[in-house]
Write a protein that holds these residues in place. Structure first.
Motif, short mmCIF file in Angstrom:
data_model
loop_
_atom_site.label_atom_id
_atom_site.label_comp_id
_atom_site.label_asym_id
_atom_site.label_seq_id
_atom_site.Cartn_x
_atom_site.Cartn_y
_atom_site.Cartn_z
N ALA A 28 0.86 -1.18 0.00
CA ALA A 28 0.00 0.00 0.00
C ALA A 28 0.90 1.23 0.00
CB ALA A 28 -0.89 -0.01 1.23
N HIS A 29 0.56 2.21 -0.79
CA HIS A 29 1.40 3.40 -0.92
C HIS A 29 0.69 4.59 -0.30
CE1 HIS A 29 4.19 1.33 -3.58
NE2 HIS A 29 3.14 0.83 -4.19
N ALA A 30 1.19 5.07 0.82
CA ALA A 30 0.62 6.26 1.45
C ALA A 30 1.06 7.50 0.67
CB ALA A 30 1.07 6.35 2.90
N SER A 31 2.31 7.53 0.27
CA SER A 31 2.80 8.62 -0.56
C SER A 31 3.76 8.01 -1.57
CB SER A 31 3.52 9.66 0.30
OG SER A 31 4.65 9.09 0.90
N CYS A 32 3.80 8.62 -2.73
CA CYS A 32 4.59 8.05 -3.81
C CYS A 32 5.65 9.02 -4.28
CB CYS A 32 3.67 7.70 -4.97
SG CYS A 32 2.31 6.63 -4.48
N PRO A 33 6.90 8.59 -4.36
CA PRO A 33 7.95 9.48 -4.86
C PRO A 33 7.68 9.83 -6.33
CG PRO A 33 8.80 7.25 -4.53
CD PRO A 33 7.39 7.27 -4.03
N ASP A 34 7.88 11.07 -6.67
CA ASP A 34 7.70 11.55 -8.05
C ASP A 34 6.31 11.25 -8.60
OD1 ASP A 34 10.36 12.45 -8.07
OD2 ASP A 34 11.06 10.46 -8.68
N ASN A 35 5.31 11.17 -7.72
CA ASN A 35 3.93 10.87 -8.11
C ASN A 35 3.79 9.55 -8.84
OD1 ASN A 35 2.84 13.23 -6.99
ND2 ASN A 35 3.49 14.39 -8.77
N PHE A 36 4.68 8.61 -8.58
CA PHE A 36 4.61 7.29 -9.22
C PHE A 36 4.54 6.21 -8.15
CE2 PHE A 36 6.92 3.48 -10.79
CZ PHE A 36 5.94 3.05 -11.66
N CYS A 37 3.41 5.54 -8.09
CA CYS A 37 3.23 4.40 -7.19
C CYS A 37 3.29 3.16 -8.06
CB CYS A 37 1.88 4.48 -6.48
SG CYS A 37 1.72 5.90 -5.40
N GLY A 38 4.35 2.47 -8.03
CA GLY A 38 4.49 1.28 -8.88
C GLY A 38 5.87 0.69 -8.75
N THR A 39 6.28 -0.01 -9.79
CA THR A 39 7.59 -0.63 -9.81
C THR A 39 8.18 -0.48 -11.21
OG1 THR A 39 8.82 -2.59 -9.12
CG2 THR A 39 6.86 -2.97 -10.47
N TRP A 40 9.42 -0.83 -11.35
CA TRP A 40 10.11 -0.77 -12.64
C TRP A 40 10.27 -2.17 -13.21
CZ3 TRP A 40 11.46 3.55 -15.30
CH2 TRP A 40 11.37 4.76 -14.61
N GLY A 41 10.22 -2.25 -14.52
CA GLY A 41 10.46 -3.49 -15.23
C GLY A 41 11.39 -3.21 -16.40
N ASP A 97 4.50 5.66 -20.02
CA ASP A 97 5.58 6.32 -20.77
C ASP A 97 6.12 7.45 -19.92
OD1 ASP A 97 6.94 8.26 -22.45
OD2 ASP A 97 6.19 7.10 -24.14
N ASP A 98 7.39 7.37 -19.58
CA ASP A 98 8.01 8.35 -18.70
C ASP A 98 8.04 9.76 -19.32
OD1 ASP A 98 9.10 8.81 -16.20
OD2 ASP A 98 11.16 8.47 -16.84
N ASN A 99 8.06 9.84 -20.64
CA ASN A 99 8.14 11.14 -21.32
C ASN A 99 6.78 11.80 -21.50
OD1 ASN A 99 10.99 10.99 -21.70
ND2 ASN A 99 10.61 9.53 -23.34
#
Length: 124
Positions: A28-41, A97-99
């Motif tokens: 569960a994400h209370a706050s997300c860095p850089d407005n991104f709640c997720g993971t990288w693949g 998409d990050d851009n």
């Protein structure tokens, strides 16, 4: 007899609570860095992975992600079964998409993550 039933019910409740506590779930994400709640693949499809508006191949791709590109995964969902890639799977990852900030779905069979994506992000 009544005391025995209560004791059994209490013990059954404890067992259920303990079992539920050890089942892995997405954090569960209370706050997300850089407005991104997720993971990288990482894209392992070569030369690229087609990104689609829905989690199946019935529609034309809306974009693509290149081989070895890092991608942000915001959630996962069930979709069309894909019997190719690293492993056969009906799981599709929603990638961002990050851009541009636009999002679409890519088959999890072609996206490498640190572990099962279902334990890393919530279901869409």
């Amino acid at each position: 007899m009544l005391v025995t039933r209560r004791a059994t019910a209490v013990l059954a409740g404890i067992c259920v609570a303990v079992t539920a506590a050890v089942v892995p779930t997405a954090p569960a994400h209370a706050s997300c860095p850089d407005n991104f709640c997720g993971t990288w693949g990482t894209i392992v499809a070569d030369p690229y992975l087609s990104v689609r508006a829905t989690p199946d191949r019935s529609q034309s791709p809306i974009g693509h992600a290149n081989h070895l590109d890092p991608v942000k995964i915001s959630c996962w969902t069930w979709g069309e079964y894909i019997d190719q890639g690293q492993w056969p799977s009906a799981i599709w990852d929603k990638i961002v998409d990050d851009n541009t900030g636009s999002a679409g779905y890519g088959s999890d069979a072609w996206i490498e993550t640190s572990s099962d994506v279902r334990t890393l992000v919530p279901q869409c």
